[in-house]
Scaffold this active site. Sequence first.
Site, PDB file in Angstrom:
ATOM      1  N   HIS A 194       0.824  -1.210   0.000  1.00 36.70           N
ATOM      2  CA  HIS A 194       0.000   0.000   0.000  1.00 36.70           C
ATOM      3  C   HIS A 194       0.861   1.265   0.000  1.00 36.70           C
ATOM      4  CE1 HIS A 194      -3.498   2.416   0.375  1.00 36.70           C
ATOM      5  NE2 HIS A 194      -4.228   1.602   1.095  1.00 36.70           N
ATOM      6  N   ASP A 410      -9.358  -5.193 -18.246  1.00 34.85           N
ATOM      7  CA  ASP A 410      -9.547  -6.073 -19.405  1.00 34.85           C
ATOM      8  C   ASP A 410      -8.185  -6.358 -20.023  1.00 34.85           C
ATOM      9  OD1 ASP A 410     -10.196  -7.377 -21.731  1.00 34.85           O
ATOM     10  OD2 ASP A 410     -11.640  -5.878 -22.433  1.00 34.85           O
TER      11      ASP A 410
END
Length: 463
Positions: A194, A410
Amino acid sequence: MESLPHRLGKARPKSRKRKVEQSGVDTENGTSDDGNVHIDLRIKLGEPSLVPPSKETFKGLYFLSNLDQNIAVTVQTIYCFKAEEKGNEKAAAVMKSALAELLVHYYPLAGRLTISSEGKLIVDCTGEGAVFVEAEADCHMTDIGDIAKPDPAMLSKLVYSVPTAKNMLELPPLIAQVTKFKCGGFILGLAMNHCMVDGIAAMELVNSWGLIARDHPLTLPPYLDRTLLSSRNPPLISFPHHEFNQIQPIAGTAAALSHHHHQPLLYNSFCFTPSKLDRLKKIAAVTNCSTFEALSGFVWRARTQALGMPPEQQTKLLFAVDGRSRFDPQLPKGYFGNGIVLTNSLAGAGELVGSPLGFAVGKVQAAVRMVTDAYMRSAIDYFEATRERPSLASTLLITTWSRLSFHEADFGWGEPVQSGPVSLPEKEVILFLSHGKERRSINVLLGLPASAMCVFQEVIEAI
């Protein structure tokens, strides 16, 4: 590519057995009490390898801001793709090749975390590369079930874990695992620190990776200079920063925590539909109340009630606000790093639970309004001067992913049929995730001791 069995540990052995867990399960239909099918997921891992950038990149030390320092934890996410006619045979190769190109743009992720001369996290841009693992599952992807119903023990097998790493500095900032399933589908499992990215930067990175995999140019190249968020010299702390406060439990709280300590931590998710969210806003009856404010006030109040905190116990709410547009000047588009700032609110447990919902929601609204350029600069300087980190004692930390478009990733196989986190980083964390076909519902994901989870569920059902 360098093979890493000596550095990252041997691959886990494969077992071809697949069984339904027996605990709380109807063995005839394989469903548990929560309606999910639970499987003992068996994964065959290939040897991990390093994927360096496909071209020469910057070598040297890369600055991390003070906003990056406070959240140095690994976040694991998974993305499930149907292969249909295309199949999954080329999935790992396509994603591995695209990753090498991606790291030319995001070269700090090919480096390694280290400690600077000032005692802060910094990236040594060595160009070693991200870790990439190919894996096979001896089942169908549908056997995983709905990942909105948390099962960290199972889902964690879909994200490679470096067995030899003793601490965070020994973990590469980016680890990817592509697991192929018998049905032709596959799952991408990612582990990212993070301190390298917040949710927005991670979303932009994953979507950029997908563009490269589909032979498209990047629509939003990363802006890499984090010195925009350097502290001032000397530091100027102009606001109180209660997010760092260590709240001491009173005697009654200690007794309540001791009772919960002996119970298993249950994970569950609760779906708040648009109609239920509208009801919360009406119940709160607060002017200009956003969906986030109404839901945050509600879960803070409900969780406090469920844990049975004594009325005198102070409780704290923490949540991140995206500061990108709140800084003056605004952070550049594509800012690569943490542009989020923690804000906070404090309340006594008795006042929080005993007051109408509007009280908690008003507290959330005030915490949102508090986040200005001056406040965020003060928070950056506070860490510079004190090196303190936010405390989670008697605290609820809400993380919002409901506005992040991870579901649009995608890589050439269409958008994922589902995506989300593997687990919650801490027991004090609640996660908001978008849900449903139009992404208008919000799933609230949390872990609570068994008895507290029952109370929390009752409060939700009473809306």
